[in-house]
Design a protein around this motif. Structure first.
Motif, PDB file in Angstrom:
ATOM      1  N   ARG A   1      -8.509   5.555   9.565  1.00 47.19           N
ATOM      2  CA  ARG A   1      -7.258   5.872  10.636  1.00 47.19           C
ATOM      3  C   ARG A   1      -6.069   6.166   9.868  1.00 47.19           C
ATOM      4  NH1 ARG A   1      -3.718   1.958  10.911  1.00 47.19           N
ATOM      5  NH2 ARG A   1      -4.295  -0.190  10.760  1.00 47.19           N
ATOM      6  N   PRO A   2      -4.908   6.939  10.432  1.00 48.30           N
ATOM      7  CA  PRO A   2      -3.879   6.983   9.693  1.00 48.30           C
ATOM      8  C   PRO A   2      -3.028   5.581   9.387  1.00 48.30           C
ATOM      9  CG  PRO A   2      -3.963   8.698  11.455  1.00 48.30           C
ATOM     10  CD  PRO A   2      -4.955   7.754  11.471  1.00 48.30           C
ATOM     11  N   ILE A   3      -2.328   5.498   8.464  1.00 49.81           N
ATOM     12  CA  ILE A   3      -1.707   3.989   8.344  1.00 49.81           C
ATOM     13  C   ILE A   3      -0.188   4.532   8.445  1.00 49.81           C
ATOM     14  CG2 ILE A   3      -3.271   2.890   6.863  1.00 49.81           C
ATOM     15  CD1 ILE A   3      -1.715   3.814   4.360  1.00 49.81           C
ATOM     16  N   LYS A   4       0.543   3.505   9.006  1.00 47.49           N
ATOM     17  CA  LYS A   4       2.053   3.873   9.049  1.00 47.49           C
ATOM     18  C   LYS A   4       2.902   3.018   8.193  1.00 47.49           C
ATOM     19  CE  LYS A   4       1.159   5.032  13.962  1.00 47.49           C
ATOM     20  NZ  LYS A   4       0.697   4.431  14.915  1.00 47.49           N
ATOM     21  N   GLU A   5       4.243   3.441   7.687  1.00 47.87           N
ATOM     22  CA  GLU A   5       5.015   2.838   6.997  1.00 47.87           C
ATOM     23  C   GLU A   5       5.344   1.622   7.744  1.00 47.87           C
ATOM     24  OE1 GLU A   5       9.538   3.507   5.078  1.00 47.87           O
ATOM     25  OE2 GLU A   5       8.341   5.288   5.487  1.00 47.87           O
ATOM     26  N   GLY A   6       5.495   0.389   7.055  1.00 44.14           N
ATOM     27  CA  GLY A   6       5.871  -0.641   7.751  1.00 44.14           C
ATOM     28  C   GLY A   6       4.852  -1.747   8.279  1.00 44.14           C
TER      29      GLY A   6
ATOM     30  N   TYR B   1      -3.802  -0.931 -13.225  1.00 46.07           N
ATOM     31  CA  TYR B   1      -4.754  -1.361 -12.358  1.00 46.07           C
ATOM     32  C   TYR B   1      -4.291  -1.439 -10.954  1.00 46.07           C
ATOM     33  CZ  TYR B   1      -7.342  -3.259 -16.323  1.00 46.07           C
ATOM     34  OH  TYR B   1      -8.078  -3.495 -17.261  1.00 46.07           O
ATOM     35  N   HIS B   2      -5.355  -0.995  -9.925  1.00 43.76           N
ATOM     36  CA  HIS B   2      -4.945  -0.879  -8.586  1.00 43.76           C
ATOM     37  C   HIS B   2      -6.223  -0.971  -7.729  1.00 43.76           C
ATOM     38  CE1 HIS B   2      -5.460   3.157 -10.174  1.00 43.76           C
ATOM     39  NE2 HIS B   2      -5.931   3.422  -8.950  1.00 43.76           N
ATOM     40  N   ILE B   3      -6.057  -1.119  -6.472  1.00 47.65           N
ATOM     41  CA  ILE B   3      -7.231  -1.149  -5.355  1.00 47.65           C
ATOM     42  C   ILE B   3      -7.216   0.141  -4.928  1.00 47.65           C
ATOM     43  CG2 ILE B   3      -8.117  -2.251  -3.713  1.00 47.65           C
ATOM     44  CD1 ILE B   3      -7.116  -4.894  -4.752  1.00 47.65           C
ATOM     45  N   MET B   4      -8.245   0.986  -5.026  1.00 44.47           N
ATOM     46  CA  MET B   4      -8.475   2.441  -4.142  1.00 44.47           C
ATOM     47  C   MET B   4      -8.688   2.168  -2.769  1.00 44.47           C
ATOM     48  SD  MET B   4      -7.125   4.953  -5.910  1.00 44.47           S
ATOM     49  CE  MET B   4      -7.629   6.120  -4.733  1.00 44.47           C
ATOM     50  N   LEU B   5      -8.236   2.503  -1.899  1.00 38.82           N
ATOM     51  CA  LEU B   5      -8.575   2.567  -0.418  1.00 38.82           C
ATOM     52  C   LEU B   5      -9.132   4.027  -0.257  1.00 38.82           C
ATOM     53  CD1 LEU B   5      -5.815   0.712   1.152  1.00 38.82           C
ATOM     54  CD2 LEU B   5      -8.092  -0.321   0.344  1.00 38.82           C
ATOM     55  N   ILE B   6     -10.397   4.275  -0.140  1.00 41.36           N
ATOM     56  CA  ILE B   6     -10.965   5.584   0.031  1.00 41.36           C
ATOM     57  C   ILE B   6     -11.710   5.932   1.495  1.00 41.36           C
ATOM     58  CG2 ILE B   6     -12.794   7.117  -0.972  1.00 41.36           C
ATOM     59  CD1 ILE B   6     -12.429   5.487  -3.616  1.00 41.36           C
ATOM     60  N   GLY B   7     -11.365   7.169   1.943  1.00 50.96           N
ATOM     61  CA  GLY B   7     -12.075   7.344   3.277  1.00 50.96           C
ATOM     62  C   GLY B   7     -11.431   6.396   4.423  1.00 50.96           C
TER      63      GLY B   7
ATOM     64  N   ILE C   1       0.957  -1.082   0.112  1.00 54.11           N
ATOM     65  CA  ILE C   1      -0.045  -0.192  -0.093  1.00 54.11           C
ATOM     66  C   ILE C   1       0.955   1.093   0.036  1.00 54.11           C
ATOM     67  CG2 ILE C   1      -1.753   1.348   1.259  1.00 54.11           C
ATOM     68  CD1 ILE C   1      -2.698  -1.373   2.377  1.00 54.11           C
ATOM     69  N   ARG C   2       0.464   2.143  -0.679  1.00 54.72           N
ATOM     70  CA  ARG C   2       1.327   3.460  -1.060  1.00 54.72           C
ATOM     71  C   ARG C   2       1.180   4.385   0.217  1.00 54.72           C
ATOM     72  NH1 ARG C   2      -0.097   8.967  -2.989  1.00 54.72           N
ATOM     73  NH2 ARG C   2       1.756   9.958  -3.455  1.00 54.72           N
ATOM     74  N   GLY C   3       2.369   4.585   1.092  1.00 52.41           N
ATOM     75  CA  GLY C   3       2.292   5.479   2.123  1.00 52.41           C
ATOM     76  C   GLY C   3       2.034   6.547   1.979  1.00 52.41           C
ATOM     77  N   ILE C   4       1.087   7.260   2.759  1.00 53.41           N
ATOM     78  CA  ILE C   4       0.519   8.776   2.633  1.00 53.41           C
ATOM     79  C   ILE C   4       0.923   9.540   4.145  1.00 53.41           C
ATOM     80  CG2 ILE C   4      -0.829   8.024   0.841  1.00 53.41           C
ATOM     81  CD1 ILE C   4      -2.997   7.817   2.959  1.00 53.41           C
ATOM     82  N   PRO C   5       0.714  10.813   3.736  1.00 52.39           N
ATOM     83  CA  PRO C   5       0.793  11.600   5.005  1.00 52.39           C
ATOM     84  C   PRO C   5      -0.247  11.376   5.965  1.00 52.39           C
ATOM     85  CG  PRO C   5       0.854  13.034   3.096  1.00 52.39           C
ATOM     86  CD  PRO C   5       0.728  11.672   2.661  1.00 52.39           C
ATOM     87  N   PRO C   6      -0.149  11.451   7.337  1.00 46.71           N
ATOM     88  CA  PRO C   6      -1.219  11.351   8.404  1.00 46.71           C
ATOM     89  C   PRO C   6      -2.485  11.769   7.964  1.00 46.71           C
ATOM     90  CG  PRO C   6       0.718  11.643   9.552  1.00 46.71           C
ATOM     91  CD  PRO C   6       0.878  12.131   8.195  1.00 46.71           C
ATOM     92  N   SER C   7      -2.650  13.000   7.413  1.00 44.87           N
ATOM     93  CA  SER C   7      -3.821  13.736   7.337  1.00 44.87           C
ATOM     94  C   SER C   7      -4.630  13.333   5.774  1.00 44.87           C
ATOM     95  CB  SER C   7      -3.512  15.169   7.034  1.00 44.87           C
ATOM     96  OG  SER C   7      -2.658  15.489   5.893  1.00 44.87           O
ATOM     97  N   ALA C   8      -3.767  12.475   5.073  1.00 44.55           N
ATOM     98  CA  ALA C   8      -4.504  11.938   3.664  1.00 44.55           C
ATOM     99  C   ALA C   8      -5.749  11.058   3.969  1.00 44.55           C
ATOM    100  CB  ALA C   8      -3.600  11.428   2.805  1.00 44.55           C
ATOM    101  N   THR C   9      -6.549  10.738   3.249  1.00 45.65           N
ATOM    102  CA  THR C   9      -7.839   9.780   3.508  1.00 45.65           C
ATOM    103  C   THR C   9      -7.729   8.768   2.354  1.00 45.65           C
ATOM    104  OG1 THR C   9      -9.171  11.235   2.553  1.00 45.65           O
ATOM    105  CG2 THR C   9      -8.673  11.480   4.906  1.00 45.65           C
ATOM    106  N   THR C  10      -6.881   8.879   1.230  1.00 46.03           N
ATOM    107  CA  THR C  10      -6.980   8.114   0.237  1.00 46.03           C
ATOM    108  C   THR C  10      -5.667   7.543  -0.230  1.00 46.03           C
ATOM    109  OG1 THR C  10      -8.915   9.134  -0.552  1.00 46.03           O
ATOM    110  CG2 THR C  10      -7.953   7.739  -2.216  1.00 46.03           C
ATOM    111  N   THR C  11      -5.662   6.313  -0.634  1.00 47.31           N
ATOM    112  CA  THR C  11      -4.446   5.711  -1.062  1.00 47.31           C
ATOM    113  C   THR C  11      -4.667   4.391  -2.075  1.00 47.31           C
ATOM    114  OG1 THR C  11      -2.185   4.734  -0.506  1.00 47.31           O
ATOM    115  CG2 THR C  11      -3.918   4.252   0.999  1.00 47.31           C
TER     116      THR C  11
END
Length: 153
Positions: free
Chosen positions: A115-120, A106-112, A34-44
């Protein structure tokens, strides 16, 4: 001691049956991330390679993930000079073939994200196939550089 021996025997049989069932489906997944994103982001997005060693084509109909309110299968396409993202209803994985889910494809979108996700971190994704059982994979959150803005279409 006899109870421990019986428990180990039962566990071994259970594991062998589980492995046989997974192999019967013919679906294996490699390199789920999963692509890591900033804690404030809500989509990856999630990426992976899905292999089909089964005797029939496999069709990925949907996916589920506990950290997202909405999970969708998407693709990217070049329209003129603009990359556009769009949802697809299903993804075909041919017999003895594979589907590569990768950036700009192709990819799977995780929207909304709920909670924040963390690298690792390892996050379970459920892949729901037509006429097959659900395959659960653990996708690792990886740091990934920024990508150009995309248009949802």
């Amino acid at each position: 001691m006899q109870l421990l021996s019986r428990s180990l025997c039962f566990l071994s049989v259970f594991l062998l049956l589980s492995i046989a069932n997974a192999g019967a489906q013919g679906i294996t997944v490699q390199d789920a991330w999963i692509r890591g994103i900033p804690p404030s982001a809500t989509t990856t997005a999630a990426f992976m390679t899905i292999h089909n060693a089964g005797s029939d084509d496999a069709i990925l109909k949907s996916a589920d993930c506990d950290v997202a309110e909405t999970v969708q299968i998407h693709t990217m396409e070049q329209v003129g000079e603009i990359m556009k993202m769009k949802e697809v209803g299903e993804l075909l994985i041919p017999v003895n073939g594979q589907a590569v889910l990768a950036p700009r494809g192709y990819h799977i979108m995780l929207i909304g994200l709920v909670r924040p996700i963390k690298e690792g971190e390892s996050i379970p994704l459920s892949l729901n196939f037509a006429d097959r059982e659900t395959v659960v994979v653990d996708a690792v959150v990886k740091k990934w550089g920024s990508i150009p803005p995309m248009s949802h279409h």
